[in-house]
Design an enzyme around this catalytic site. Structure first.
Site, mmCIF file in Angstrom:
data_model
loop_
_atom_site.group_PDB
_atom_site.id
_atom_site.type_symbol
_atom_site.label_atom_id
_atom_site.label_comp_id
_atom_site.label_asym_id
_atom_site.label_seq_id
_atom_site.Cartn_x
_atom_site.Cartn_y
_atom_site.Cartn_z
ATOM 1 N N GLU A 119 0.835 -1.208 0.000
ATOM 2 C CA GLU A 119 0.000 0.000 0.000
ATOM 3 C C GLU A 119 0.869 1.257 0.000
ATOM 4 O O GLU A 119 0.605 2.220 -0.712
ATOM 5 C CB GLU A 119 -0.908 0.013 1.238
ATOM 6 N N THR B 21 -5.932 6.451 -4.992
ATOM 7 C CA THR B 21 -5.836 6.684 -3.550
ATOM 8 C C THR B 21 -4.896 7.861 -3.259
ATOM 9 O O THR B 21 -5.165 8.695 -2.400
ATOM 10 C CB THR B 21 -5.322 5.416 -2.849
HETATM 11 P P1 ADP Z 1 -7.738 0.807 -4.825
HETATM 12 O O1 ADP Z 1 -8.294 1.714 -3.757
HETATM 13 O O2 ADP Z 1 -8.807 0.267 -5.718
HETATM 14 O O3 ADP Z 1 -6.842 -0.235 -4.310
HETATM 15 P P2 ADP Z 1 -5.434 2.349 -5.491
HETATM 16 O O4 ADP Z 1 -5.412 3.712 -6.122
HETATM 17 O O5 ADP Z 1 -5.048 2.227 -4.077
HETATM 18 O O6 ADP Z 1 -6.880 1.744 -5.753
HETATM 19 O O7 ADP Z 1 -4.469 1.364 -6.316
HETATM 20 C C1 ADP Z 1 -4.403 1.388 -7.679
HETATM 21 C C2 ADP Z 1 -2.978 1.705 -8.124
HETATM 22 O O8 ADP Z 1 -2.088 0.668 -7.696
HETATM 23 C C3 ADP Z 1 -2.871 1.744 -9.628
HETATM 24 O O9 ADP Z 1 -1.973 2.789 -9.951
HETATM 25 C C4 ADP Z 1 -2.235 0.418 -10.010
HETATM 26 O O10 ADP Z 1 -1.484 0.473 -11.196
HETATM 27 C C5 ADP Z 1 -1.339 0.164 -8.797
HETATM 28 N N1 ADP Z 1 -1.077 -1.275 -8.605
HETATM 29 C C6 ADP Z 1 0.135 -1.874 -8.542
HETATM 30 N N2 ADP Z 1 0.014 -3.201 -8.373
HETATM 31 C C7 ADP Z 1 -1.317 -3.462 -8.304
HETATM 32 C C8 ADP Z 1 -2.057 -4.647 -8.133
HETATM 33 N N3 ADP Z 1 -1.485 -5.857 -8.029
HETATM 34 N N4 ADP Z 1 -3.391 -4.548 -8.089
HETATM 35 C C9 ADP Z 1 -3.992 -3.335 -8.207
HETATM 36 N N5 ADP Z 1 -3.346 -2.184 -8.384
HETATM 37 C C10 ADP Z 1 -2.004 -2.231 -8.433
#
Ligand code: ADP
Length: 308
Positions: free
Chosen positions: A129, A182
């Protein structure tokens, strides 16, 4: 064990007033992930099945970040190959990155022979995260790993509490198909809040915890209010006020933003009411150009599950 396939559920974090300190998993959607040991001491991501672009580079994909940290902590006994089938759309607010981070922590620990405890797994998952949002937060990864309604009273040191919750509490998710990162949703938050808002918010957190534990639905309803993040973040969600108004009118105890959005969640007493809430929210988007997805689910008592 050389290979493991897991299902990792989506999660609702913040739960209105509990910014960064509360969350629970839902039954669907979720990510499916396969982890296989490899002799070369390296983490590789060979496949990501997703409509959006997700990095294959193990230093950028959260599953790779978490796996690398865990294997390095054990002096790299082996490498790991990861395949991910993303059921949770990235940038949705229902813990897409959290699911991949939690799944990696759980599965790599299994491949290592269960060497790490619960808190260590949550700490490793938080690194995933942190790698994308810049903040170490556990309100998606802890419920995805442990299942149930999770409270995180503190981060230094990390403390995790499983809260009792009424068994007929159901969650409706309404996810407008617009993307909010996020990182961006954190940046727009005010850095300081007034004492008045702070008192209001911590009263709500205490009320929600007490309401869940005492199965007091009226108290849950009164406490599902966020005066810190929602007033700012809701501006990024098309027709947020109408969605919330209609959800509550259809019988929801409360409705707010799931995580950093754009998904909204509502809690209701009983599946039937949660379904009515779903229909009411869908009606708000009937004539809009923006697509949406919706789900109704119990609060999942279980986190990561082994599929094979
Ligand atoms: P959510 O709240 O849906 O998790 P986030 O903004 O926290 O959304 O996460 C999405 C971001 O994380 C995107 O930029 C994505 O490319 C990156 N990311 C990296 N690895 C992953 C993964 N395994 N699964 C989802 N998002 C990922």
């Amino acid at each position: 064990m050389d290979e493991i396939k897991v299902f990792v559920p989506a999660t609702v974090s913040n739960v209105a007033c509990g910014f960064d300190i509360m969350g629970f998993p839902i039954e669907e959607p979720g990510d499916e992930m396969i982890f296989r040991k490899r002799e070369e001491k390296e983490v590789v991501i060979t496949h990501v099945d997703c409509n959006e672009e997700i990095p294959l580079d193990a230093r950028k994909n959260v599953a790779g970040v978490v796996s690398r940290a865990m294997l390095e902590a054990q002096e790299l006994p082996f490498g790991v190959e990861i395949r991910i089938n993303k059921g949770i759309r990235p940038g949705s607010g229902i813990g897409s990155s959290g699911a991949s981070s939690a799944g990696a922590a759980w599965a790599v620990n299994r491949l290592l022979g269960d060497v790490f405890g619960e808190k260590e797994l949550v700490s490793f998952a938080m690194l995933g995260e942190q790698s994308i949002s810049g903040a170490l937060h556990a309100d998606n990864v802890a419920p995805a790993l442990l299942g149930g309604f999770i409270l995180i009273p503190g981060y230094d040191p990390l403390e995790l509490v499983r809260l009792h919750f009424p068994s007929d509490l159901y969650c409706t998710i309404f996810h407008p198909q617009v993307e909010i990162r996020t990182k961006d949703a954190r940046e727009i938050l005010k850095k300081e809040i007034s004492l008045r808002d702070a008192v209001h918010q911590w009263g709500n957190v205490a009320g929600l915890v007490a309401g869940l534990m005492q199965e007091d639905y009226a108290l849950i309803a009164r406490s599902m209010e966020d005066v810190v993040a929602e007033p700012v973040r809701s501006l990024l969600i098309p027709s947020f006020d109408a969605l919330k108004r209609e959800a509550t009118a259809a019988g929801a105890l409360g409705c707010s933003i799931s995580g950093s959005g754009p998904a909204l969640f509502a809690l209701s007493r009983g599946r039937e009411t949660a379904e009515q809430v779903r229909s009411a929210m869908e009606k708000v988007y009937e004539d809009k150009e923006i697509g949406w997805k919706s789900y109704v689910s119990a609060i999942a008592g279980e986190g990561v599950k082994i599929l094979s």
